[in-house]
Design a protein around this motif. Structure first.
Motif, PDB file in Angstrom:
ATOM      1  N   SER A  99       0.849  -1.184   0.000  1.00  0.00           N
ATOM      2  CA  SER A  99       0.000   0.000   0.000  1.00  0.00           C
ATOM      3  C   SER A  99       0.887   1.237   0.000  1.00  0.00           C
ATOM      4  O   SER A  99       2.091   1.157   0.281  1.00  0.00           O
ATOM      5  CB  SER A  99      -0.904  -0.002   1.241  1.00  0.00           C
ATOM      6  N   ARG A 100       0.318   2.373  -0.289  1.00  0.00           N
ATOM      7  CA  ARG A 100       1.111   3.610  -0.332  1.00  0.00           C
ATOM      8  C   ARG A 100       1.769   3.927   1.004  1.00  0.00           C
ATOM      9  O   ARG A 100       2.872   4.455   1.046  1.00  0.00           O
ATOM     10  CB  ARG A 100       0.240   4.775  -0.777  1.00  0.00           C
ATOM     11  N   ASP A 101       1.097   3.609   2.103  1.00  0.00           N
ATOM     12  CA  ASP A 101       1.680   3.882   3.421  1.00  0.00           C
ATOM     13  C   ASP A 101       2.575   2.738   3.915  1.00  0.00           C
ATOM     14  O   ASP A 101       3.131   2.806   5.001  1.00  0.00           O
ATOM     15  CB  ASP A 101       0.597   4.189   4.453  1.00  0.00           C
ATOM     16  N   GLU A 102       2.703   1.686   3.126  1.00  0.00           N
ATOM     17  CA  GLU A 102       3.548   0.520   3.399  1.00  0.00           C
ATOM     18  C   GLU A 102       3.147  -0.229   4.672  1.00  0.00           C
ATOM     19  O   GLU A 102       3.960  -0.917   5.277  1.00  0.00           O
ATOM     20  CB  GLU A 102       5.025   0.917   3.441  1.00  0.00           C
ATOM     21  N   ARG A 103       1.900  -0.141   5.041  1.00  0.00           N
ATOM     22  CA  ARG A 103       1.402  -0.869   6.213  1.00  0.00           C
ATOM     23  C   ARG A 103       0.667  -2.147   5.829  1.00  0.00           C
ATOM     24  O   ARG A 103       0.522  -3.046   6.643  1.00  0.00           O
ATOM     25  CB  ARG A 103       0.462   0.012   7.022  1.00  0.00           C
ATOM     26  N   THR A 104       0.204  -2.188   4.603  1.00  0.00           N
ATOM     27  CA  THR A 104      -0.572  -3.330   4.124  1.00  0.00           C
ATOM     28  C   THR A 104       0.073  -3.889   2.877  1.00  0.00           C
ATOM     29  O   THR A 104       0.532  -3.149   2.016  1.00  0.00           O
ATOM     30  CB  THR A 104      -2.018  -2.897   3.801  1.00  0.00           C
ATOM     31  N   ASP A 139      -1.909  -7.218   7.120  1.00  0.00           N
ATOM     32  CA  ASP A 139      -1.425  -6.127   7.966  1.00  0.00           C
ATOM     33  C   ASP A 139       0.014  -6.475   8.350  1.00  0.00           C
ATOM     34  O   ASP A 139       0.260  -7.412   9.101  1.00  0.00           O
ATOM     35  CB  ASP A 139      -2.301  -5.998   9.204  1.00  0.00           C
TER      36      ASP A 139
END
Length: 84
Positions: free
Chosen positions: A6-11, A48
């Motif tokens: 994901s863009r926030d690198e959390r998923t 996650d």
């Protein structure tokens, strides 16, 4: 594509058998989730990254890679793992 962050690198989205997805999400809903409605037709699951350990992540990514890699490449990889 067998994995994407994901863009926030959390998923992490990764390849996963659709027929096993509901059971995996039900077993560990804090770790796994359904992809967006537009992507549910694909063999895909969301992970996650804060909730998964390195070994499980490695196994998921390897299995996702196996789903889209050429069979001859997977066979060569397996042979390399099996050799001492």
């Amino acid at each position: 594509v067998y994995a994407a962050l994901s863009r926030d690198e959390r998923t992490l989205g990764c390849g996963f058998p659709k027929e096993e997805r509901d059971a995996m999400i039900a077993a560990e809903p804090g770790k796994f989730s359904m992809p967006g409605v537009g992507d549910q037709r694909y063999h895909w699951i969301h992970v996650d990254l804060a909730a998964i350990d390195r070994n499980e992540l490695e196994e998921l990514l390897t299995d996702a890679w196996r789903m889209c890699a050429p069979k001859t490449v997977v066979k060569a990889y397996d042979a390399r793992l099996a050799s001492p």
